[in-house]
Design a protein around this motif. Structure first.
Motif, mmCIF file in Angstrom:
data_model
loop_
_atom_site.group_PDB
_atom_site.id
_atom_site.type_symbol
_atom_site.label_atom_id
_atom_site.label_comp_id
_atom_site.label_asym_id
_atom_site.label_seq_id
_atom_site.Cartn_x
_atom_site.Cartn_y
_atom_site.Cartn_z
ATOM 1 N N LYS A 41 -1.911 -8.969 -8.093
ATOM 2 C CA LYS A 41 -1.793 -7.517 -8.617
ATOM 3 C C LYS A 41 -2.286 -7.410 -9.902
ATOM 4 C CE LYS A 41 -0.913 -3.206 -8.557
ATOM 5 N NZ LYS A 41 -1.426 -2.171 -7.586
ATOM 6 N N GLN A 69 2.673 -2.831 -3.321
ATOM 7 C CA GLN A 69 2.309 -2.242 -2.174
ATOM 8 C C GLN A 69 0.824 -1.291 -2.271
ATOM 9 O OE1 GLN A 69 3.668 -3.652 0.485
ATOM 10 N NE2 GLN A 69 5.028 -4.843 -0.932
ATOM 11 N N SER A 70 0.725 -1.082 -3.556
ATOM 12 C CA SER A 70 -0.410 -0.115 -4.022
ATOM 13 C C SER A 70 -1.396 -0.607 -4.732
ATOM 14 C CB SER A 70 0.217 1.139 -4.442
ATOM 15 O OG SER A 70 -0.860 2.007 -5.000
ATOM 16 N N ASP A 71 -2.638 -0.148 -4.516
ATOM 17 C CA ASP A 71 -3.571 -0.731 -5.285
ATOM 18 C C ASP A 71 -3.829 0.077 -6.598
ATOM 19 O OD1 ASP A 71 -4.443 -2.512 -3.482
ATOM 20 O OD2 ASP A 71 -5.700 -1.164 -2.471
ATOM 21 N N ALA A 72 -2.901 1.199 -6.821
ATOM 22 C CA ALA A 72 -3.182 1.887 -8.114
ATOM 23 C C ALA A 72 -2.703 1.032 -9.369
ATOM 24 C CB ALA A 72 -2.378 3.212 -7.885
ATOM 25 N N ASP A 123 3.816 -1.360 -8.459
ATOM 26 C CA ASP A 123 4.211 -1.347 -7.090
ATOM 27 C C ASP A 123 3.141 -2.061 -6.474
ATOM 28 O OD1 ASP A 123 4.355 -0.263 -4.596
ATOM 29 O OD2 ASP A 123 3.740 1.721 -5.090
#
Length: 318
Positions: free
Chosen positions: A255, A184-187, A182
């Protein structure tokens, strides 16, 4: 309550002008350690450490409070110490026997009534069999003649100094699917089980075991992902000799770099990055860390080991 008190005196140890004497006092509810020493300036001092331990008269409480990660750390260190004085087969048999005895004791004394054919595991120890199987398949206890003695000695010494979290990752590596990131996420994506059936020809996966990181790429991985990570047009152009990823200005590369840095920051050792292309030679090394599968040297799969433990428990309770 029965109180047990013991004292053990350790030899005085000279370090510069400081001399130390350690006295340990233990009982069933805690431990106390007193350190008597002389500073470099000639002052006599005593330092006391106290540790309180929870006690219970109920066996079920012991299982309920069990920490499997700490337990496997203890078993690994005990086994790696024992192989210096006992035959390898004896050490392996003891590990299997102790695992079966712990689970048989729970089934007999703590679990709700069940038929003998059911395998009953405590909630806090559900991953104990998979960890124990990983320990038995380690290069130190696996008994594979093709592994150099130096490598066995290195891994043994390494693990003897490891903490609980590092031992956990060493025996059961982290496996992350990268093709479904993903952006759009930092996870970090959720980890998956270390088994070949979790891999896909069109995917990319990162495996980390605390010593190395493997970037496995399926033969059918999409060209956009390859371009985003390596800045090359196709799977065939990827160099398996590379030990780092290029710095590219695109969301996927940034990412993945962030994930690699995040994983590395939690480990005491710098992990070498190894690029693995499906159906090429380095893949054999990568597959050794898919610890739930039967390995090429005869180590049992997780399912086979569960069957073995189930039989041992049945024999103990029959």
């Amino acid at each position: 309550m029965i109180s047990v008190t013991s004292k053990c005196s350790h030899a005085e140890e000279q370090q510069g002008s400081a001399r130390t004497l350690c006295l340990c006092q233990q009982n069933v509810s805690g431990a106390q350690c007193a350190l008597l020493y002389t500073t470099h300036s000639g002052q006599r001092r005593i330092r006391i450490h106290n540790m309180g331990l929870n006690c219970s008269a109920q066996l079920a409480d012991v299982y309920r409070a069990c920490e499997t990660d700490a337990l496997i750390n203890f078993f690994a260190k005990s086994a790696f110490e024992a192989i210096l004085s006992q035959p390898l087969k004896t050490v392996r048999d003891i590990l299997v026997s102790q695992t079966a005895h712990m689970l048989a004791c729970y089934k007999k004394n703590c679990a709700s009534p069940a038929t003998l054919s059911q395998l009953i595991l405590p909630e806090t120890m559900k991953v104990l069999p998979v960890y124990m199987n990983c320990l038995l398949k380690s290069c130190v206890l696996g008994g594979r003649p093709e592994i150099p003695t130096d490598e066995r000695a290195f891994q043994r010494q390494l693990l003897m100094a490891m903490g609980v979290a590092d031992t956990q990752l060493f025996f059961y590596p982290l496996l992350l699917p990268l093709h479904s990131l993903d952006l759009q996420s930092d996870a970090v994506p959720a980890a998956i089980r270390c088994s070949e059936e979790r891999l896909s020809e069109g995917g990319a996966f990162l495996l980390a075991n605390g010593l190395s990181m493997f970037l496995w790429l399926g033969a059918g991985v999409c060209p956009e992902l390859i371009q985003g990570l390596f800045n090359v047009p196709s799977f065939a152009h990827i160099s398996a000799q590379a030990t780092s990823l290029p710095d590219l200005d695109n969301p996927f590369s940034k990412k993945l770099k962030h994930i690699l840095e995040q994983i590395q920051s939690q480990r005491p050792h710098t992990m070498k990055l190894i690029i693995v292309k499906q159906r090429e030679q380095p893949e054999m090394l990568f597959r050794q860390f898919l610890v739930e599968d039967k390995d090429i040297y005869g180590g049992a799969s997780y399912v086979d080991f569960l069957v073995c433990i189930h039989k041992e428990i049945g024999q103990l309770l029959s």
